[in-house]
Design a protein around this motif. Structure first.
Motif, PDB file in Angstrom:
ATOM      1  N   SER A 202       0.819  -1.224   0.000  1.00 30.59           N
ATOM      2  CA  SER A 202       0.000   0.000   0.000  1.00 30.59           C
ATOM      3  C   SER A 202       0.848   1.267   0.000  1.00 30.59           C
ATOM      4  N   GLY A 203       1.990   1.240  -0.659  1.00 35.08           N
ATOM      5  CA  GLY A 203       2.840   2.418  -0.739  1.00 35.08           C
ATOM      6  C   GLY A 203       3.555   2.756   0.553  1.00 35.08           C
ATOM      7  N   GLN A 204       3.501   1.903   1.542  1.00 36.01           N
ATOM      8  CA  GLN A 204       4.142   2.148   2.831  1.00 36.01           C
ATOM      9  C   GLN A 204       5.425   1.310   2.933  1.00 36.01           C
ATOM     10  N   THR A 205       6.406   1.906   3.579  1.00 33.47           N
ATOM     11  CA  THR A 205       7.695   1.231   3.715  1.00 33.47           C
ATOM     12  C   THR A 205       7.678   0.279   4.908  1.00 33.47           C
ATOM     13  N   TYR A 206       8.709  -0.578   4.934  1.00 31.67           N
ATOM     14  CA  TYR A 206       8.857  -1.472   6.085  1.00 31.67           C
ATOM     15  C   TYR A 206       9.071  -0.692   7.379  1.00 31.67           C
ATOM     16  N   ARG A 207       9.646   0.493   7.274  1.00 33.94           N
ATOM     17  CA  ARG A 207       9.848   1.317   8.459  1.00 33.94           C
ATOM     18  C   ARG A 207       8.504   1.736   9.055  1.00 33.94           C
ATOM     19  N   GLN A 208       7.521   1.932   8.190  1.00 36.79           N
ATOM     20  CA  GLN A 208       6.211   2.385   8.653  1.00 36.79           C
ATOM     21  C   GLN A 208       5.311   1.220   9.078  1.00 36.79           C
ATOM     22  N   GLY A 266       7.161  -2.275  14.123  1.00 34.72           N
ATOM     23  CA  GLY A 266       8.591  -2.542  14.001  1.00 34.72           C
ATOM     24  C   GLY A 266       8.867  -3.873  13.337  1.00 34.72           C
ATOM     25  N   ILE A 267      10.116  -4.289  13.457  1.00 33.50           N
ATOM     26  CA  ILE A 267      10.594  -5.530  12.860  1.00 33.50           C
ATOM     27  C   ILE A 267      10.667  -6.587  13.953  1.00 33.50           C
ATOM     28  N   SER A 268       9.911  -7.662  13.750  1.00 36.79           N
ATOM     29  CA  SER A 268       9.932  -8.795  14.683  1.00 36.79           C
ATOM     30  C   SER A 268      10.815  -9.895  14.108  1.00 36.79           C
TER      31      SER A 268
END
Length: 451
Positions: A202-208, A266-268
């Motif tokens: 959806s146009g969102q980065t992994y950071r978001q 975040g990143i799990s």
């Protein structure tokens, strides 16, 4: 287990008083709104950035750890108190007293994750901690990471010493003074083939949005051509496609009356352990041998059945498959008879006192009856276990049959020497009646020296 650590100078302990953090300046972070960079170069949304330490940015679970990359704060107050007798229902338990604030964690990819694990093989009685082992990180398709890391190798065990610039490659993690592995979040994402600024969905980065990474830890102790050796392991990170991670964490100013709720994205990183540990087992060897022999036997039965009952040339196959041999019971009787003859011939020779001579004649075929006038005889083993000696009387001649002639030579009588008796008994030869010689074609004659 895993732990997150703040990036520091010289990898010092962030809890030490003299230890300084090593964050990138906000001006260099294009995803931070206060950075003042060209927004056209930014993928995804920009938000203000905040510096966080590991304590506030991490969330530790049983077999996973999460690092916050984006957060949203909600300031809330309790508006529904069920201790009031006039309250029967609560449409809202908390109300927001201030607008929510969304932010990014500055330089989140520089946080390091320490990994402490162990391997246990109960049947082989093997227990090893990661501090006793050595491992590498598998990089599947990130050529840039392989070129930038000086430890990149094409062989996971380091047998090939030359550096490689091409993926796939294997890189070594950093280690503590206790030989525990740690790796930055950015390196772990790079090994999985992504970065926090790549688009997730959806146009969102992994950071978001956040994401879930499966970190496989594969153990192995088998070396090609050399067999069982030291245990090594390989970290293989894999990003779950279109995944995200979020977690709500409340902070109370006054319990239940006023709180700040942090919505964490975040990143799990979830660890999954596996692999193969090999060792010699005698029972397993016997099982494998027995199974192999059984399979060979089954295969033999199947092949025999097809060849003897199904194939067109089954009759020919049967003739070649089985080989007829002599009757071994007859062979044993012949051996016993030969042994008896040898025992009899062990006495005195011709002219001796009652013994049988050592000259033994062989059975001869039709028409070859031996010299005329010779003494003939044979030893026979009887059913009662004694020998009977068949000997010709003195000056006894043999009837011979001549083809195409009716002439018969003079015949005599054979004498049987019965065992245990001193007398002889005479009987006419076959083919003669009343002493008149008849025509006879003997099949064989056995000659034995007489008394």
């Amino acid at each position: 287990s895993a732990f997150c650590s703040t990036p520091t100078h010289d990898d010092c302990d962030p809890m030490d008083v003299a230890c300084k953090n090593k964050f990138a300046p906000l001006s260099e972070l294009n995803y931070c709104s206060q950075g003042g960079v060209n927004l056209s170069d930014v993928r995804g949304n920009t938000y203000p950035c905040r510096y966080y330490e590991n304590i506030g940015a991490q969330q530790i679970f049983d077999k996973s750890i999460a690092v916050m990359t984006r957060g949203t704060e909600y300031i809330q107050e309790l508006v529904c108190n069920t201790s009031d007798p006039h309250v029967d229902n609560c449409p809202f338990v908390y109300n927001q007293t201030e607008p929510p604030e969304t932010f990014y964690v500055a330089d989140a990819e520089s946080f390091t994750i320490l990994i402490d694990h162990s391997v246990v093989a109960t049947q082989l009685d093997i227990t090893k901690a990661s501090s006793q082992l050595h491992g590498v990180i598998y990089v599947e398709n990130n050529h840039k990471l392989c070129r930038s890391d000086p430890t990149a190798r094409s062989d996971p065990r380091g047998h090939v010493e030359s550096h490689t610039d091409e993926a796939p490659c294997y890189i070594k993690p950093e280690t503590t003074n206790r030989n525990l592995d740690y790796v930055s979040l950015g390196t772990l994402l790079g090994a999985a083939g992504i970065s926090l600024d790549d688009i997730n969905y959806s146009g969102q980065t992994y950071r978001q949005t956040g994401a879930t990474i499966i970190l496989s830890i594969n153990y192995d102790n088998f070396y090609e051509w050399t067999g069982v050796g030291d245990i090594t392991y390989i970290y293989e990170p894999t990003v779950i496609e279109d995944s995200s991670w979020k977690f709500y964490k409340p902070f109370y100013d006054s319990y239940r009356q006023r709180r700040t709720t942090l919505n964490m994205h975040g990143i799990s990183v979830e660890a999954v352990q596996g692999g193969t540990i090999k060792g010699f087992d005698f029972n397993n060897l016997l099982i494998q041998i027995t199974t192999s022999l059984t399979l060979f036997a089954v295969a033999t039965v199947i092949v025999d059945f097809v060849a003897l009952y199904i194939l067109p040339d089954k009759d020919v196959y049967e003739d070649y498959k089985y080989e007829l041999t002599e009757d071994f019971s007859d062979r044993r009787q012949q051996m016993e008879a030969s042994a008896a003859i040898r025992s009899i011939s062990g006495g005195t020779g011709p002219g001796g006192g009652g013994g049988v001579g050592s000259h033994m004649s062989m059975e001869r075929g039709d028409g070859d009856l031996g010299p005329r006038g010779s003494s003939l005889g044979r030893a026979v083993v009887g059913d009662a276990g004694y020998s009977r000696l068949l000997a010709d009387a003195e000056e006894t001649s043999i009837n011979t049959y001549r083809e195409g002639s009716d002439e018969t030579e003079t015949s005599g009588y054979n004498a049987d020497l019965l065992p245990g008796a001193g007398a002889t008994q005479t009987r006419p030869r076959t083919g003669s009646t009343g002493g008149t010689p008849g025509k006879e074609k003997p099949s064989s004659v056995s000659a034995l020296w007489g008394r």
